[in-house]
Design an enzyme around this catalytic site. Structure first.
Site, PDB file in Angstrom:
ATOM      1  N   CYS A 158       5.952  -6.676   7.524  1.00  0.00           N
ATOM      2  CA  CYS A 158       7.061  -6.160   8.342  1.00  0.00           C
ATOM      3  C   CYS A 158       7.483  -7.241   9.317  1.00  0.00           C
ATOM      4  CB  CYS A 158       6.623  -4.903   9.095  1.00  0.00           C
ATOM      5  SG  CYS A 158       8.003  -4.099   9.944  1.00  0.00           S
ATOM      6  N   CYS A 160       0.859  -0.717  15.623  1.00  0.00           N
ATOM      7  CA  CYS A 160       0.880  -0.678  14.158  1.00  0.00           C
ATOM      8  C   CYS A 160       0.163  -1.888  13.554  1.00  0.00           C
ATOM      9  CB  CYS A 160       2.332  -0.640  13.689  1.00  0.00           C
ATOM     10  SG  CYS A 160       2.494  -0.770  11.916  1.00  0.00           S
ATOM     11  N   CYS A 214       5.813  -3.548  16.283  1.00  0.00           N
ATOM     12  CA  CYS A 214       5.399  -2.373  17.063  1.00  0.00           C
ATOM     13  C   CYS A 214       3.921  -2.530  17.426  1.00  0.00           C
ATOM     14  CB  CYS A 214       5.641  -1.109  16.257  1.00  0.00           C
ATOM     15  SG  CYS A 214       7.332  -1.004  15.661  1.00  0.00           S
ATOM     16  N   CYS A 260      -1.302   6.803   9.684  1.00  0.00           N
ATOM     17  CA  CYS A 260      -0.090   6.208  10.218  1.00  0.00           C
ATOM     18  C   CYS A 260      -0.377   4.943  11.000  1.00  0.00           C
ATOM     19  CB  CYS A 260       0.536   7.200  11.192  1.00  0.00           C
ATOM     20  SG  CYS A 260       1.871   8.051  10.458  1.00  0.00           S
ATOM     21  N   GLU A 318       0.828  -1.198   0.000  1.00  0.00           N
ATOM     22  CA  GLU A 318       0.000   0.000   0.000  1.00  0.00           C
ATOM     23  C   GLU A 318       0.865   1.251   0.000  1.00  0.00           C
ATOM     24  OE1 GLU A 318      -4.006  -1.771   2.105  1.00  0.00           O
ATOM     25  OE2 GLU A 318      -2.636  -0.678   3.378  1.00  0.00           O
ATOM     26  N   CYS A 372       3.501   8.558   0.731  1.00  0.00           N
ATOM     27  CA  CYS A 372       3.987   7.681   1.795  1.00  0.00           C
ATOM     28  C   CYS A 372       4.199   6.301   1.183  1.00  0.00           C
ATOM     29  CB  CYS A 372       2.958   7.644   2.924  1.00  0.00           C
ATOM     30  SG  CYS A 372       3.457   6.546   4.252  1.00  0.00           S
TER      31      CYS A 372
HETATM   32  S1  SF4 Z   1       5.684   0.826  12.763  1.00  0.00           S
HETATM   33 FE1  SF4 Z   1       4.814  -0.972  11.737  1.00  0.00          FE
HETATM   34  S2  SF4 Z   1       5.708  -0.989   9.675  1.00  0.00           S
HETATM   35 FE2  SF4 Z   1       6.961   0.396  10.961  1.00  0.00          FE
HETATM   36  S3  SF4 Z   1       8.623  -0.911  11.783  1.00  0.00           S
HETATM   37 FE3  SF4 Z   1       6.970  -0.964  13.319  1.00  0.00          FE
HETATM   38  S4  SF4 Z   1       5.732  -2.775  12.754  1.00  0.00           S
HETATM   39 FE4  SF4 Z   1       7.027  -2.295  10.988  1.00  0.00          FE
END
Ligand code: SF4
Length: 345
Positions: A113, A120, A117, A338, A93, A106
């Protein structure tokens, strides 16, 4: 039969050698390069100033891969999110964020990933693979088309804040940025590009040593190790002290001011003490703080800070002389904000 190589995996020099070894004049490589990187053709047949037999020869030797827009969603605030299919069927995306004359793309650096986090949505997708330089470049081209189509304005800025951790795909991200900034690519100024990282100290040192000219943003989100490790497990191996040293090294090597991203989470990292800890972290190198309004994700444990708390937090930073801005959430209604990118239809 072995798979044909992707013609856009060749450097400009490799492309030139390919043609000269076949006795083609030097300008041929330049022509083909332009079709590939500036005119964004989707087939060799579109290279109208290249003789047909040569087009057929290229076709028989190389793949010419491209992204296909799968879905495009426009938010009520103008934000446009595109889901783009890659040649192997995977999907990434990219988001266009319009704000006055500023058109920001962006961009994603990985499919999924490998980090986790906790705020996220991308973290919930399995890490599938790194994006190749041309796939990163093509996202910029695609979002640029959206900017022209919806707002008749070219892209002004690029942020690597989409899916993935760009410093875990460093080589390909750097190679894409070289193309994006090259006069024979998109010719964008590196000053208008920001790479945002969750904080891999060793790679931040490397970027400084490489003398990169784009900007660096560090997703800080908490200024004590205890809290930051609860949000981002990457902090267990990349402590705040290590990151502070790395950022100082980066600043010394490049002279580039750093941005710290800080998402405000109610009753977690938004107290007066948290603001003071952040202010202390900011003292080391010239920087600015981007506070981000949190976008709750499905089943997530956090809530956004109240406006009153946000203002108090900003006040503490400002009174201490920290440059701070508040990034309001954009594209929430289409999960484009975000931390919300998760390949949801
Ligand atoms: S914020 Fe999301 S996309 Fe960015 S490094 Fe952390 S888990 Fe990965």
């Amino acid at each position: 039969m072995a798979a044909k190589p992707n013609i856009r995996s060749l450097s400009q020099e490799e492309l030139s050698s390919f043609f000269t070894e076949r006795g083609e004049p030097a300008f041929r490589a330049k022509q083909v390069h332009q079709w590939l990187w500036q005119k964004h053709v989707r087939s060799f047949d579109e290279m109208s100033n290249v003789a047909k037999p040569l087009r057929a020869f290229l076709e028989s030797h190389f793949e010419l891969l491209h992204l296909n827009p799968k879905t495009v969603q426009k938010s009520s605030d103008g934000t446009v999110k595109s889901a783009l299919s890659l040649h192997d069927g995977k999907v990434v995306e990219s988001v266009l964020i319009p704000k006055g004359k500023r058109m920001t793309a962006c961009i994603s650096s990985q499919v999924g990933c490998s980090l986790d986090c906790s705020f996220c949505a991308t973290a919930r997708l399995k890490m599938a693979r790194n994006l190749m330089p041309d796939e990163i470049y093509d996202q910029v081209v695609e979002v640029g088309r959206q900017a022209q189509g919806h707002f008749q304005t070219p892209l002004t800025n690029i942020v690597f804040m989409g899916m993935g951790e760009p410093l875990l795909n460093y080589k390909n991200v750097i190679s894409a940025i070289e193309r994006i900034t090259h006069p024979e690519g998109l010719g964008m100024s590196p000053r208008r590009i920001t790479l945002s990282t969750s904080g891999i100290a060793k790679m931040i040192w490397n970027m400084g040593e490489d003398g990169v000219r784009f900007r660096l943003a560090l997703s800080l989100h908490a200024a004590t190790d205890e809290k930051r490790s609860r949000l981002m497990s990457i902090n267990d191996s990349n402590s705040l002290d290590m990151l502070s040293d790395a950022v100082a090294g980066f600043y010394q090597a490049t002279g580039n001011r750093i941005t710290y991203e800080y998402v405000l989470l109610r009753d977690f990292n938004d107290s007066d003490d948290d603001a003071r800890a952040l202010e202390r972290f900011c003292r080391r190198v010239p920087c600015r703080v981007n506070l981000i309004e949190y976008n709750p994700i499905e089943g997530g444990e956090f809530k956004a800070s109240s406006s009153a708390r946000t203002n108090e937090f900003i006040g503490i930073l400002e009174r201490a002389g920290v440059r701070v801005s508040l990034r309001r959430s954009r594209g929430k209604d289409i999960d484009a904000a975000c931390g919300q990118l998760a390949n949801k239809p």
